[in-house]
Design an enzyme around this catalytic site. Sequence first.
Site, short mmCIF file in Angstrom:
data_model
loop_
_atom_site.label_atom_id
_atom_site.label_comp_id
_atom_site.label_asym_id
_atom_site.label_seq_id
_atom_site.Cartn_x
_atom_site.Cartn_y
_atom_site.Cartn_z
N HIS A 1 0.63 -1.28 -0.04
CA HIS A 1 0.39 -0.19 -0.21
C HIS A 1 0.76 1.48 -0.23
O HIS A 1 1.78 0.93 0.70
CB HIS A 1 -0.96 0.15 1.12
CG HIS A 1 -2.17 1.13 1.14
ND1 HIS A 1 -3.27 1.55 0.29
CD2 HIS A 1 -1.50 2.25 2.00
CE1 HIS A 1 -3.39 1.89 0.34
NE2 HIS A 1 -2.78 3.00 1.26
N ASP B 1 -15.16 3.10 7.46
CA ASP B 1 -14.53 4.09 6.82
C ASP B 1 -14.92 4.96 5.49
O ASP B 1 -14.53 5.60 5.83
CB ASP B 1 -12.62 3.76 6.11
CG ASP B 1 -11.76 4.14 5.89
OD1 ASP B 1 -11.14 5.32 6.27
OD2 ASP B 1 -11.69 3.56 4.54
N ARG C 1 -14.28 12.83 7.34
CA ARG C 1 -13.13 14.48 7.09
C ARG C 1 -13.00 14.95 6.15
O ARG C 1 -12.74 15.83 6.20
CB ARG C 1 -12.35 13.10 7.19
CG ARG C 1 -12.06 12.76 9.19
CD ARG C 1 -11.64 11.03 9.19
NE ARG C 1 -9.98 11.07 8.03
CZ ARG C 1 -9.12 10.65 7.39
NH1 ARG C 1 -9.48 9.82 7.23
NH2 ARG C 1 -8.02 11.20 7.38
N SER D 1 -7.79 4.82 9.01
CA SER D 1 -7.94 3.94 7.93
C SER D 1 -7.82 3.70 6.58
O SER D 1 -8.29 2.62 6.31
CB SER D 1 -8.44 6.24 7.48
OG SER D 1 -8.97 6.09 5.93
N LYS E 1 -8.63 -0.82 6.16
CA LYS E 1 -9.34 -1.35 5.34
C LYS E 1 -8.48 -2.62 4.39
O LYS E 1 -8.28 -3.13 4.35
CB LYS E 1 -8.61 -0.36 4.25
CG LYS E 1 -10.13 0.36 4.10
CD LYS E 1 -10.64 1.48 3.17
CE LYS E 1 -9.30 3.20 3.02
NZ LYS E 1 -9.08 3.44 2.98
#
Length: 429
Positions: free
Chosen positions: A81, A160, A167, A182, A186
């Site tokens: 990621h 989220d 947000r 967040s 995931k």
Amino acid sequence: MDILQIIDKKKNGNALTKQEIQFFVDGVCSGAIKDYQTTSLLMAICTKGMNFDETFNLTISMANSGKTLDLSNVGDCIDKHSTGGVSDTTTLVVVPVLASLGVKVAKMSGRSLGFTGGTADKMEVFKGYNTEISTEEFVNLIKQNNASIISQSADFALADKIIYKLRSDSGTVENLSLIASSIMSKKIACGAKVIVLDCKYGSGAFMKTKKDSIKLAKLMVEIGKKAGIKVCAVISSMEQPLSNYVGNNFEVYSGLQVLNGQKNDLYKLSCHLCSLALVKSGKSQNQTEAQKLVEQVISNGLAIEKLKQIVKSQGGSTEVIDNPKMLLKTTNQIDIIADKTGYISAINTAGIGTISHDLQKINGEVVRQDNTGIILSVKLGSYVQKGDKLATMYYNNLDNLRELNTELQNCFTIGKKTKKSKLIDCVIE
Ligand code: URA
């Protein structure tokens, strides 16, 4: 329990219990807690902060708030990621490289967000490629090909999805606990057992300083470890676009160049992420051995063959993989020229990402156009003379060409001193 008491508790700087956090997440998903109450608590979190236990509990509650993926019958899967950047096409390289080395990669990717690009959009450059397959098909493809790349489904970490939107609309994005929970919620929901994070810092990243990027990385690594996942984070520079190519077609082109053996920053970072993943997953004894394996599958063509297999299996055409130059077909172009002599001392990377995004606008609305974008002719530290080309902007139809032209020119600072930029800073484990 009462949400007003929870807001009050945080407003006064006190830590929330696991049960209070679970109550909040449940209420967000059921709608029992109203958006204005959620944003109020988010603002209190932004001003008073959260300790590690609160951040971890929020992560786990959000991870369990939607669908979760059990990959245990596939074997230990890897996920990679990036915290988001400009011209960051590492996924297109990392996934086929690892898969061709026998590592299973379950990759759920995001769409373009603000100035950052999205891997799901880039995969759709392969005509017909389906990023929206079912999770059953996703799992089957990982078993069959060792890898699949799909778009992150909204069914995962449902809380989220709701909180992220709030947000974004309420100025409460920039808080380390909220960002870390967040991202990690995931990742945890997607079931990987090994996660390699690429935490960016610089003008094209959410974290502008290396210090903040390291803080975020440490927090995410600790969350992952406590959740029983093997996780590490690379701290890498986003002080300039990762490759010289910005825009969907162009970025896929740069990824293919690397898979065809071109050695540049994208190659370096991709190889580093792959070798870390190999060591973390126990497929290699050390970084040096892992790096050799990675370089081998790129140079002998196994990695690009694996990409073809992944693309074909999801209905995509491999025409551009065989003939990458097709991705450089454009309509109109304009060069951006240096107005003085000197060294490129700063690049407004987020600015370049935003302009690339704006090149797709028709009457103010983004209408996806993969053949638009920017190709840079310089890197940080390059010496340029007045009149040299800094970049070329590619577009279809634009009413604000002149504005974007000036904006792009302003993204490059030309100074008297050269600027050194270190691509990979350190690894947090
Ligand atoms: N990416 C995410 O998924 N969440 C954040 O909060 C920031 C970046």
